[in-house]
Design a protein around this motif. Structure first.
Motif, PDB file in Angstrom:
ATOM      1  N   SER A   1       0.780  -1.174   0.184  1.00  0.00           N
ATOM      2  CA  SER A   1       0.013  -0.069  -0.082  1.00  0.00           C
ATOM      3  C   SER A   1       0.775   1.342  -0.135  1.00  0.00           C
ATOM      4  O   SER A   1       1.905   1.295   0.455  1.00  0.00           O
ATOM      5  N   GLY A   2       0.370   2.328  -0.572  1.00  0.00           N
ATOM      6  CA  GLY A   2       1.041   3.584  -0.678  1.00  0.00           C
ATOM      7  C   GLY A   2       1.758   3.981  -1.980  1.00  0.00           C
ATOM      8  O   GLY A   2       2.168   4.927  -2.081  1.00  0.00           O
ATOM      9  N   ARG A   3       2.315   2.898  -2.297  1.00  0.00           N
ATOM     10  CA  ARG A   3       3.322   2.984  -3.649  1.00  0.00           C
ATOM     11  C   ARG A   3       3.691   1.939  -4.171  1.00  0.00           C
ATOM     12  O   ARG A   3       3.498   0.560  -3.669  1.00  0.00           O
ATOM     13  N   THR A   4       4.406   1.945  -5.405  1.00  0.00           N
ATOM     14  CA  THR A   4       4.864   0.617  -6.052  1.00  0.00           C
ATOM     15  C   THR A   4       6.469   0.971  -5.947  1.00  0.00           C
ATOM     16  O   THR A   4       6.995   1.982  -5.655  1.00  0.00           O
ATOM     17  N   PHE A   5       7.277  -0.213  -6.014  1.00  0.00           N
ATOM     18  CA  PHE A   5       8.502  -0.280  -5.872  1.00  0.00           C
ATOM     19  C   PHE A   5       9.340  -0.960  -7.119  1.00  0.00           C
ATOM     20  O   PHE A   5       8.612  -1.492  -7.948  1.00  0.00           O
ATOM     21  N   SER A   6      10.563  -0.782  -7.135  1.00  0.00           N
ATOM     22  CA  SER A   6      11.270  -1.297  -8.378  1.00  0.00           C
ATOM     23  C   SER A   6      11.368  -2.545  -8.202  1.00  0.00           C
ATOM     24  O   SER A   6      11.133  -3.523  -9.222  1.00  0.00           O
ATOM     25  N   SER A   7      11.469  -3.456  -7.106  1.00  0.00           N
ATOM     26  CA  SER A   7      11.299  -4.969  -7.167  1.00  0.00           C
ATOM     27  C   SER A   7      10.604  -5.447  -5.826  1.00  0.00           C
ATOM     28  O   SER A   7      11.025  -4.576  -4.777  1.00  0.00           O
ATOM     29  N   TYR A   8      10.329  -6.585  -5.897  1.00  0.00           N
ATOM     30  CA  TYR A   8      10.009  -7.242  -4.591  1.00  0.00           C
ATOM     31  C   TYR A   8      10.341  -8.628  -4.500  1.00  0.00           C
ATOM     32  O   TYR A   8      10.802  -9.116  -5.372  1.00  0.00           O
ATOM     33  N   ALA A   9      10.444  -9.182  -3.090  1.00  0.00           N
ATOM     34  CA  ALA A   9      10.999 -10.392  -3.036  1.00  0.00           C
ATOM     35  C   ALA A   9      10.573 -11.090  -1.726  1.00  0.00           C
ATOM     36  O   ALA A   9       9.783 -10.293  -0.848  1.00  0.00           O
ATOM     37  N   TRP A  10      10.553 -12.429  -1.761  1.00  0.00           N
ATOM     38  CA  TRP A  10      10.146 -13.346  -0.663  1.00  0.00           C
ATOM     39  C   TRP A  10      11.457 -13.792   0.052  1.00  0.00           C
ATOM     40  O   TRP A  10      12.298 -14.343  -0.704  1.00  0.00           O
ATOM     41  N   PHE A  11      11.465 -13.682   1.124  1.00  0.00           N
ATOM     42  CA  PHE A  11      12.558 -14.388   2.190  1.00  0.00           C
ATOM     43  C   PHE A  11      12.032 -15.298   2.828  1.00  0.00           C
ATOM     44  O   PHE A  11      10.695 -15.186   3.082  1.00  0.00           O
ATOM     45  N   ARG A  12      12.642 -16.170   3.694  1.00  0.00           N
ATOM     46  CA  ARG A  12      12.078 -16.831   4.580  1.00  0.00           C
ATOM     47  C   ARG A  12      13.230 -17.336   5.814  1.00  0.00           C
ATOM     48  O   ARG A  12      14.303 -17.207   5.546  1.00  0.00           O
ATOM     49  N   GLN A  13      12.690 -17.476   7.017  1.00  0.00           N
ATOM     50  CA  GLN A  13      13.380 -17.763   8.136  1.00  0.00           C
ATOM     51  C   GLN A  13      12.874 -18.987   8.862  1.00  0.00           C
ATOM     52  O   GLN A  13      11.727 -18.887   9.235  1.00  0.00           O
ATOM     53  N   ALA A  14      13.526 -20.137   8.866  1.00  0.00           N
ATOM     54  CA  ALA A  14      13.229 -21.130   9.693  1.00  0.00           C
ATOM     55  C   ALA A  14      13.697 -21.240  11.018  1.00  0.00           C
ATOM     56  O   ALA A  14      14.615 -20.229  11.245  1.00  0.00           O
ATOM     57  N   PRO A  15      13.067 -21.905  11.902  1.00  0.00           N
ATOM     58  CA  PRO A  15      13.529 -21.821  13.351  1.00  0.00           C
ATOM     59  C   PRO A  15      14.837 -22.036  13.332  1.00  0.00           C
ATOM     60  O   PRO A  15      15.390 -23.127  12.965  1.00  0.00           O
ATOM     61  N   GLY A  16      15.806 -21.296  14.336  1.00  0.00           N
ATOM     62  CA  GLY A  16      17.100 -21.395  14.653  1.00  0.00           C
ATOM     63  C   GLY A  16      17.789 -21.407  13.291  1.00  0.00           C
ATOM     64  O   GLY A  16      19.244 -21.434  13.278  1.00  0.00           O
ATOM     65  N   LYS A  17      17.518 -20.806  12.270  1.00  0.00           N
ATOM     66  CA  LYS A  17      18.356 -20.631  10.956  1.00  0.00           C
ATOM     67  C   LYS A  17      18.169 -18.970  10.544  1.00  0.00           C
ATOM     68  O   LYS A  17      17.312 -18.360  11.064  1.00  0.00           O
ATOM     69  N   GLU A  18      19.166 -18.765   9.796  1.00  0.00           N
ATOM     70  CA  GLU A  18      19.163 -17.306   9.205  1.00  0.00           C
ATOM     71  C   GLU A  18      18.015 -17.106   8.187  1.00  0.00           C
ATOM     72  O   GLU A  18      17.663 -18.094   7.387  1.00  0.00           O
ATOM     73  N   ARG A  19      17.760 -15.772   8.093  1.00  0.00           N
ATOM     74  CA  ARG A  19      16.911 -15.605   6.917  1.00  0.00           C
ATOM     75  C   ARG A  19      17.373 -15.829   5.522  1.00  0.00           C
ATOM     76  O   ARG A  19      18.800 -15.420   5.618  1.00  0.00           O
ATOM     77  N   GLU A  20      16.856 -16.352   4.553  1.00  0.00           N
ATOM     78  CA  GLU A  20      17.375 -16.586   3.271  1.00  0.00           C
ATOM     79  C   GLU A  20      16.550 -15.930   2.157  1.00  0.00           C
ATOM     80  O   GLU A  20      15.244 -16.182   2.339  1.00  0.00           O
ATOM     81  N   PHE A  21      17.128 -15.779   1.167  1.00  0.00           N
ATOM     82  CA  PHE A  21      16.286 -15.277  -0.077  1.00  0.00           C
ATOM     83  C   PHE A  21      15.568 -16.326  -0.746  1.00  0.00           C
ATOM     84  O   PHE A  21      16.100 -17.704  -0.900  1.00  0.00           O
ATOM     85  N   VAL A  22      14.275 -16.213  -1.369  1.00  0.00           N
ATOM     86  CA  VAL A  22      13.718 -17.385  -1.998  1.00  0.00           C
ATOM     87  C   VAL A  22      13.378 -16.897  -3.417  1.00  0.00           C
ATOM     88  O   VAL A  22      13.488 -17.822  -4.280  1.00  0.00           O
ATOM     89  N   ALA A  23      12.644 -15.706  -3.641  1.00  0.00           N
ATOM     90  CA  ALA A  23      12.555 -15.451  -5.085  1.00  0.00           C
ATOM     91  C   ALA A  23      12.223 -13.848  -5.024  1.00  0.00           C
ATOM     92  O   ALA A  23      11.832 -13.238  -4.151  1.00  0.00           O
ATOM     93  N   ALA A  24      12.405 -13.178  -6.227  1.00  0.00           N
ATOM     94  CA  ALA A  24      12.447 -11.848  -6.399  1.00  0.00           C
ATOM     95  C   ALA A  24      11.782 -11.671  -7.777  1.00  0.00           C
ATOM     96  O   ALA A  24      11.867 -12.291  -8.690  1.00  0.00           O
TER      97      ALA A  24
END
Length: 122
Positions: A24-47
């Motif tokens: 909401s509010g505006r559009t952006f140059s790009s969007y992505a999904w990241f994920r974070q599993a329990p006990g793990k670092e956040r990681e890139f999924v898709a953009a």
């Protein structure tokens, strides 16, 4: 500006889910999904780039996940098929204001949603 993620839930291995990220509010140059599993670092999924719609994926989701956008709704989707227990994580959407050649690094994203939990049982 807000990014509202939704669509998570509890599914069995092999099932599908579709996540949504409404901006909401505006559009952006790009969007992505990241994920974070329990006990793990956040990681890139898709953009995805808003203009042109080019997509990028982490190796571990290629062929199973598809990122897409709906320009009219200012919404980005992540279709997840053939889910595995190791896909269990909080999935977080992010948006980048400026153009970047590569899109898998967290620091390139200015805005982050609250995340939606995906749990895949075996």
């Amino acid at each position: 500006v807000q990014l509202q993620a939704s669509g998570g839930g509890l599914v069995q291995a092999g099932d599908s889910l579709r996540l949504s990220c409404a901006a909401s509010g505006r559009t952006f140059s790009s969007y992505a999904w990241f994920r974070q599993a329990p006990g793990k670092e956040r990681e890139f999924v898709a953009a995805i780039r808003w203009r042109g719609g080019s997509t990028y994926y982490a190796e571990f989701v290629k062929g199973r996940f598809t990122i897409s956008r709906d320009n009219a709704k200012n919404t980005v989707y992540l279709q997840m098929n053939s889910l595995k227990p190791e896909d269990t994580a909080v999935y977080i959407c992010a948006a980048a204001t400026y153009y970047h050649d590569s899109l898998h690094q967290e620091f390139k994203y200015d805005y982050w949603g609250q995340g939606t939990l995906v749990t895949v049982s075996s």
